[in-house]
Design a protein around this motif. Structure first.
Motif, PDB file in Angstrom:
ATOM      1  N   LEU A 189       0.836  -1.203   0.000  1.00 55.57           N
ATOM      2  CA  LEU A 189       0.000   0.000   0.000  1.00 55.57           C
ATOM      3  C   LEU A 189       0.875   1.260   0.000  1.00 55.57           C
ATOM      4  N   LEU A 190       1.987   1.180   0.688  1.00 56.07           N
ATOM      5  CA  LEU A 190       2.909   2.321   0.714  1.00 56.07           C
ATOM      6  C   LEU A 190       3.539   2.544  -0.661  1.00 56.07           C
ATOM      7  N   THR A 237      -9.396   6.791  -3.520  1.00 58.60           N
ATOM      8  CA  THR A 237      -8.369   5.790  -3.206  1.00 58.60           C
ATOM      9  C   THR A 237      -8.464   5.353  -1.751  1.00 58.60           C
ATOM     10  N   TYR A 246       0.876   3.799  -3.921  1.00 60.24           N
ATOM     11  CA  TYR A 246       0.293   5.132  -3.955  1.00 60.24           C
ATOM     12  C   TYR A 246       1.237   6.064  -3.232  1.00 60.24           C
ATOM     13  N   ASN A 247       1.301   7.282  -3.660  1.00 57.26           N
ATOM     14  CA  ASN A 247       2.150   8.246  -2.984  1.00 57.26           C
ATOM     15  C   ASN A 247       1.357   8.968  -1.899  1.00 57.26           C
ATOM     16  N   TRP A 248       1.645   8.645  -0.666  1.00 58.09           N
ATOM     17  CA  TRP A 248       0.903   9.237   0.452  1.00 58.09           C
ATOM     18  C   TRP A 248       1.657  10.404   1.088  1.00 58.09           C
ATOM     19  N   GLU A 249       2.833  10.724   0.577  1.00 56.51           N
ATOM     20  CA  GLU A 249       3.687  11.708   1.259  1.00 56.51           C
ATOM     21  C   GLU A 249       3.104  13.122   1.218  1.00 56.51           C
TER      22      GLU A 249
END
Lengths: 585, 585
Positions: B141-142, B165, B145-148
């Motif tokens: 999951l990390l 998302t 997708y870019n969660w930053e």
């Protein structure tokens, strides 16, 4: 305001052209609705026209028909000749909604109508011609409306009415002239995120049931630690239910760090512990000490200078004094942004003292933490990087919807050791994924509300630079207010000098008091001014600002600005309003 | 799922009939939209057609025109010939939304499109053909997708994408086959109420800023106390952030009642205090004791019978033992609905013992409290009316969205004395209304999330009888499951007899283990069965149910039913799924 009866499915338009039996219009509506609502648009059309697969074919000659009808109209003519509405909330109950069989259609209609009520409220909130509050005394409000809970259900029309009534009497906390608390404003992306959080309706204890939210908490807390200045954003943290609890966590962890045996053996096993914080600090430090069995007597209040900043020499003196008595200083809580004055304690000096005496340094930056987002203002928190723990409430200066409070801890793993109880029904050790993401056991809570998503989504939408712009603007507005009133007739500043945060503390002195000598009678009369003006503000509903006494200073106004809707004109309005409401006192 | 680009204002329908420049259709849409959205409908039309006063006159010959246009289309043809969309989220940012000048129109569109995403999720949640979870491992999951978080803002198209998302990877906690926690289900009225709560965005500390919510808390807590059986509903209480905190409050107040000096002087001033609770009780009692400086060693775990109920004779024995050691028993926490077995401690017997030894009786009915709403099942809590305090979480068995936990206290005023700190900036004594409604100082928290409105609105919508029907149904489903598996090949019950709550605890024994003797090897192999089946459930995403070991019992399934969407067929499905996923083990 929309009458609950004239909802989504009530197709009784005045000339009948909205009638689903009018083929051209019905088809056109469907075509638009598909765009309007994306996938849900198809569903709405299909439900309305009774064809789940072909909701609205363009160019078809035979229009689909509404499948069922119920009597309802909002035209107020009896008998009415309007096309009959398709959904009548007076005939519907919660049991007709999902997961009920055939519940999809009334559910979509009901939720959409709730949403319409909310959208109206949102739009009104930003409208300066509306009241901040439609104030009623408690007994009036109790009498005007029946709030009692009963055995029998009410229909959905009544439920929609309750939503409207609740908002009618609510404070518009997003109103540009609402300045009453440290948390003001209503951020649209934050609001959307909070709606999503409610819809996801999960808990934070494990990755298993909150995979995305757990990752977002990880990403967000790390970013906040980077901004604090801890190398690589390392450390630990949690979102807790408010700054008071975050501060209590800090005290809890500091105690555990020094005396880990306290977890099993309690305070009986440790010497008398002493915490230090300034006389202007937040009351939650004492509240936490009372709860944790430390006792409020063991919280020493350090003197502040005239600006409300902790005096380091007094801190050191009191630490030495405590040690001489055989007590153990275990925590200093410095404040970055005090509640009333908005003062920043000298963190570097405090850090030096904490280092010298080996005491846990906590920084309560619940209110001031937001300034870390501003290149212009973050120097006010210089030294925060030397803290062992930091409270930082994005729901205050960063405008995130309530609640969103973070406790950040420099040492990783300490929270876990301090609080974990290894409940085997939640934190099974034989799960199929990386268990380090099951973060719930580091909390005091078991179930924990998802508070991170609104902050994360706002951060993506605004960027760090967006928060910076918001904060710089609020600080600029505070300086604008300060510049106007510092030399204006009828105003006295509670402390001298430019505001360091957005707190501007002042007395308004009505004409009748200006001629009096500075004696007790004047003080006594002055103390009554702010409460009366505030009461009038609320009764007129035009604006709201807080007041309080502090130490030997009688009631004064504490203006704070965190509201992104506020402008220079709103500051001007506040001054005019104070003078309008206070001139006869 | 709707593409963010094809939102509310994207009028590019395939045949152009949704084009605002096509007069007939545009007018028709407006007429419908007015009904669709009530007052907001007018506003939407006015905004779209550039006429704030006359949004959509029926029969007019000159249709109003769209006032501005931006390039946008979701047709994916380049160049496209579609009518140009009116709002393109790729060009919009958070700064274009309210309170921005001209922000009303994009705000309404954006919030409506968020809502459409949420409505889709709601509908899908109840659809048995969708997965309960689209499971991904944390590292996947990390990476996917870019969660930053970054310095620069993202546009609203990206923000809408993040909403989609986030929900894509979320657990559908309302899914009819989600049984993983004590809190399951998604109530539509509760959800609506939670959206409203977010929109009101206020805090619970004073009547001044939360007039309606403070009154509703008063009304609701009083009703809950009446149901507990305290005369006239008298007493006190608060909504707290979860059952663990409610239990901690009880411990805090019980200690204060016996030794009020502990608030100032801490645990050093009092003798060693001992709390008693059963070995099946919730871990929060120990967590609370650790936090409050009492220490986990001072929480004595009382033996339970084979059904998980506290044995009163063991309680009395341990109380006497503690007293003989010179310790002071100050709290017994009986459990009404244990977490794993769903057991009800014998409250009447516990009450007798507490009375005899003058000990504060707390009932942790976080899970079992809901049964008080059922005439058929409330006898299981007989004696709760003799408690000094009760934890009751409507977010569990009553299906209220997270979080909603109440602590009820029989003696009025005790919470206030225990926790108040008289902060003068919040609890001014010279306000113009009845100060008894400023309830915030009785809390440990300062700011407090509004948790009451969803419960109150659900109660109005369902009535007490609606909660009763829900609870009776869930209990009936649990009995249905019990009756199926008690004699079914491959199942072993963890304890004998009908479930008292909805907890059904069992082992599934795969064919390969059925032939083994009852020895350590079998136990060891059996302990691995539930984790593997659970992991497979999550990977397939078909259903979720919890498992854990307890004492000397290896991993077993703990089925609980609080989900209003679950039916007999879902129970059948669960059994089939366990067998399908476990038969090869």
């Amino acid at each position: 305001m929309a009458s609950p009866g004239s909802g989504f499915w009530s197709f009784g338009s005045e000339d009948g052209s909205g009638d689903p039996e009018n083929p051209g219009t019905a088809r056109a509506w469907c075509q638009v609705a598909q765009k309007f609502t994306g996938g849900i648009g198809n569903k709405l059309c299909a439900l309305l026209y009774g064809d789940a697969e072909k909701p609205a074919e363009s160019g078809g000659s035979e229009p689909p028909r509404a499948t069922s009808r119920k009597a309802a109209c909002a035209c107020n003519q009896k008998p009415c000749s309007c096309p009959k509405a398709d959904i009548n909330y007076a005939f519907l109950h919660a049991t007709d909604l999902l997961p009920a069989c055939d519940g999809e259609r009334p559910t979509l209609a009901f939720l959409q109508d709730v949403m319409n009520i909310l959208l109206q409220y949102v739009v009104k909130s930003f409208d300066r011609s509306t009241k901040v509050i439609d104030f009623h005394y408690p007994n009036e409000l109790l009498q005007e409306y029946n709030w009692e809970l009963t055995d029998q259900p009410q229909n959905l029309e009544e439920i929609l009415m309750h939503c409207q009534t609740t908002l009618k009497y609510a404070i518009k906390t997003g109103h540009p002239r609402y300045f009453n608390q440290l948390s003001t404003g209503l951020d649209m992306v934050g609001l959307a995120a909070d709606w999503l959080t409610s819809t996801a309706n999960t808990n934070m204890f494990t990755y298993e049931i909150a995979p995305v939210f757990v990752l977002l908490e990880y990403v967000t807390l790390k970013k906040m630690r980077e901004i604090i200045g801890w190398p690589g954003g390392s450390g630990d943290g949690i979102f807790s239910p408010g700054g008071a609890i975050s501060n209590m966590y800090a005290m809890l962890i500091a105690r555990f760090k020094m005396f880990p045996e306290v977890k099993e053996k309690g305070m009986a096993a440790v010497p008398r512990l002493i915490a230090f914080t300034s006389e202007h600090s937040h009351f939650s430090l004492k509240k936490g000490a009372a709860a944790l069995g430390i006792g409020t007597d063991s919280v020493i209040l350090i003197k502040c200078d005239e600006r409300g900043k902790m005096i380091p020499s007094d801190l050191e003196r009191r630490i030495i004094e405590a040690k001489q008595k055989g007590f153990v200083p275990f925590l200093v809580s410095a404040t970055a942004g005090t509640t009333v004055y908005g003062a920043f304690d000298p963190l570097l000096a405090v850090a030096d003292i904490c280092k010298k005496y080996k005491i846990w340094m906590h920084v309560d930056a619940a209110w001031g933490g937001g300034l870390l987002m501003s290149r212009k203002h973050k120097w006010k928190l210089s030294g925060v990087e030397r803290a062992n723990s930091v409270t930082w409430n994005p729901h205050k200066m960063m405008g995130v919807p309530l609640q969103c409070s973070a406790l950040l801890v420099r040492e990783e793993g300490l929270m876990q050791s301090c609080n974990q109880m290894h409940a085997s029904y939640l934190f099974q050790q034989d799960k199929h994924y990386d268990l380090s993401y099951d973060t719930g056991d580091k909390a005091l809570q078991c179930g924990r509300h998802v508070d991170v998503f609104k902050l994360w989504l706002m951060w993506r939408a605004k960027g760090t630079t967006g928060f910076e712009a918001h904060i710089d603007k609020c600080l600029e507005l505070a300086e604008y207010l300060y510049n106007i009133i510092k030399n204006r007739e009828g105003y006295e500043m509670v402390f001298d000098g430019k505001p360091q945060h957005t707190n501007v503390c002042f007395w308004y002195v009505p004409p009748s008091l200006r001629v009096l000598e500075d004696n007790e009678e004047r003080m006594s009369r002055l103390s009554k001014v702010a409460p009366v003006i505030k009461a009038r503000m609320m009764e007129y509903g035009t604006t709201m600002v807080s007041y309080q006494p502090l130490g030997d200073k009688v009631n004064f106004f504490r203006m704070v600005i965190s509201n992104p809707a506020a402008t220079h004109q709103d500051i001007d309005f506040l001054i005019e309003e104070i003078e309008r409401l206070g001139q006869d006192l």
